[in-house]
Design a protein around this motif. Sequence first.
Motif, PDB file in Angstrom:
ATOM      1  N   HIS A  84       0.793  -1.229   0.000  1.00 59.46           N
ATOM      2  CA  HIS A  84       0.000   0.000   0.000  1.00 59.46           C
ATOM      3  C   HIS A  84       0.830   1.287   0.000  1.00 59.46           C
ATOM      4  O   HIS A  84       0.584   2.195  -0.787  1.00 59.46           O
ATOM      5  CB  HIS A  84      -0.893  -0.051   1.245  1.00 59.46           C
ATOM      6  N   ASP A 111      -0.416   7.646   6.576  1.00 64.64           N
ATOM      7  CA  ASP A 111      -1.849   7.538   6.278  1.00 64.64           C
ATOM      8  C   ASP A 111      -2.566   6.803   7.391  1.00 64.64           C
ATOM      9  O   ASP A 111      -2.030   6.687   8.503  1.00 64.64           O
ATOM     10  CB  ASP A 111      -2.058   6.880   4.906  1.00 64.64           C
ATOM     11  N   HIS A 159       1.494   4.451  -2.618  1.00 64.31           N
ATOM     12  CA  HIS A 159       1.353   5.888  -2.322  1.00 64.31           C
ATOM     13  C   HIS A 159       2.553   6.670  -2.869  1.00 64.31           C
ATOM     14  O   HIS A 159       2.398   7.679  -3.551  1.00 64.31           O
ATOM     15  CB  HIS A 159       1.263   6.130  -0.807  1.00 64.31           C
ATOM     16  N   ASP A 185      -6.061   7.617  -0.540  1.00 64.08           N
ATOM     17  CA  ASP A 185      -6.137   6.351  -1.265  1.00 64.08           C
ATOM     18  C   ASP A 185      -6.721   6.484  -2.671  1.00 64.08           C
ATOM     19  O   ASP A 185      -6.663   5.524  -3.455  1.00 64.08           O
ATOM     20  CB  ASP A 185      -6.914   5.311  -0.441  1.00 64.08           C
TER      21      ASP A 185
END
Length: 755
Positions: free
Chosen positions: A474, A498, A478, A725
């Motif tokens: 993830h 995040d 980003h 996101d």
Amino acid sequence: MRGTVQGVGFRPFVHRRATALGLTGWVSNDGEGVLIEVEGDLGSLDHLELDLSSQPPPLARVDAVEASPLPLSGHVGFVIRPTSGSAHVDVPVSADAAPCAACLDELADPANRRFGYPFINCTDCGPRLTIVTDVPYDRPSTTMAAFRMCAPCQREYDDPVDRRFHAQPNACAACGPQLRWRSGSEAVDGPAAVTAAAACLRAGGTIGIKGVGGYHLACDATSSSAVAELRARKRRPAKPLAVMVADEAAARGLVELSLVAAAALTSTQRPVLLAPLRKPAAIDPQVAPGLAELGVMLPSSPLHVLLLGAVDRPLVMTSGNLVDEPIAHDDADALARLGPLVDGLLTHDRVIHVPVDDSVVRVVSADRLQLVRRARGWTPRPLYLPVAADRTVLAVGAQLKSTVALAREHSLVVSQHLGDVENWSTHVSFVRAIEHLSRLARTAPDLVVHDLHPDYPSTAWAARSGLPSLAVQHHHAHIASCLVEHGRSSPVLGIAFDGTGLGTDGTLWGGELLIADLTGFRRVGHLLPVPLPGGDAAVREPWRMALSWLEASIGPDAAARWGASVDDRAPAVLGLVRSGSQPLTSSAGRLFDAVSALLGVRSRVSYEGQAAAELEAVARLGGPGGGAYELPSSEGVLDPRPLLAGLWHGLQRGAPVEQLAADFHVGLSSGVAALAVTVAADAGVDTVALSGGVFQNALLSDLLSASLRAAGLQVLLHEQVPPNDGGISTGQAAIAAASLAAGIAERVHVNPQLA
Ligand code: ZN
Ligand code: ZN
Ligand code: FE
């Protein structure tokens, strides 16, 4: 010519100019932009080049012109050639655009045949993506197919010198869509529908209105009873609502507007602009409770222009949906879902085929803007991939603020914001977006790239698709999304802050320092992990994270004492914290939650990011920090415990929360900067990329980037790709493309760590 030159009326424009100058040749779209071959005298050729680059059509943006001489071919006349075949992802449809100045003039001119017609448009403006059902982009492939043009409209459409030449949604009151107002038994059709809707709004009513990409709920933004009623009906107690005003002057009455901010507000994309709230503002304070900024927008369609004119006051304009559902766009669905919530529906018979929410742009500083939701006005404008994809890549994003993306060669087309893909209705729009994107691009994916988290519905979809797949961590995604927007593929230090994303070690990451490029990453630093008590419940109830951090920083007694003051369930939650059974998280977002709750700003949230957003607003009221709060690091682990202890003792002393909130921002950013400088030097990189939803916090990103720049590092920030996101699919696609190019797709799947 390169830039935004396709689907914006560029070829007809070239045709008109070349013909007027007596030049011959042809124009066509190709994989990289618009290709023109033109013959004539040198003066006219220069004239054409100047015209095309200095005054292109309003929706076009020319980034580069390359010209070279060719032997004469003896062209006769000037023609528009069909698009030449190419392998890249080409969605030959442009984004929806707000009414242009020429159309607005006609709309207001009693002598014009389209006077007061709410569906006026031309080659330079009007609905696009939202009405397209298929390609090629032509009237039969739009929801305007149902309307047969009258003779005057058809003449405009067929005439290459008319400003409505090939404007697919071209229409007039005689042949086009019609307005409709329904309120109980009251039914008003045609122009009077606007008057009826305006009367309802002025009387304090809540109405549903069919906009460009879906229905909005609207009410009088100056009336506290109307705003309270809308909030109750929409079941949205606190999340800020956007306000639509008639023009820039009206917007200036509500928010501070820099030159850059005003340009975004008035752009054809017509986003919701989050700008500093002017106080006192002439709207109800409950429109954006607890925040120092307000979302404002200008009318995005001629219908909104007419309605704002008739109401003559700012209107709350919020997506027509219940919490967590996608925006209503289908008429029957809107009637069923919104009917019970509203006093009337202002609708029409032009079908919205593709639901597209309003885009949201945040004013970060006087000269810096950040797209936090990329949708109407931007989609499907392509982004440029730094490393070309040699196969068609489909990226399915994460779970919250979901988008999907399709990439081939250097072209990346990202879908509109789809919302949180958790429930059935958002899942349907997720699947539809994939199908629609593939259909418009006339391509099928060869590879699907998804998040490492096995439980996301998008991951499950990828597994079911039967396509070869690639899992991407993830926070790597980003950072990659930030690299895409800066056209970069070489290694940087990425700081990804995040909520949470699954890490390669099975814990929940969210406060990460990664040395990363587009093919891999190495975790070189992170926040100290602490238990996340109760999973999703900890997200909704920030006091749980405060307990977790108090336990870690001060000790069991302080945690128990503080817990007793906030919630009856505190002892049970502390039991969870101590049990060792809860997942560990290094999330920066959860650290902000903890501090927000600890300082008494927000201990329960009704929307994602609320605690952090309100903490930032409070911190902006505090002065420059004393600098007594430290965030040391050891072996790459950033330890917020001394910082938390400092805040705790500050609270005991009775220090003002504004000051403590400001000190937290200063302490966090200087601690992170100090570690960043060390790890960047160790890795030999001179550039830092900041990504992740936490960097929507402008105070934090300003403080941190100032410290990094002071240390001689270059800082990459988000502008065109959301830091949240919504940017994940962009990063996933870039990583897949680069991994394919490097021949290491398998390695990314198996082991995301760089060798
Ligand atoms: Zn126009
Ligand atoms: Zn007509
Ligand atoms: Fe994230």
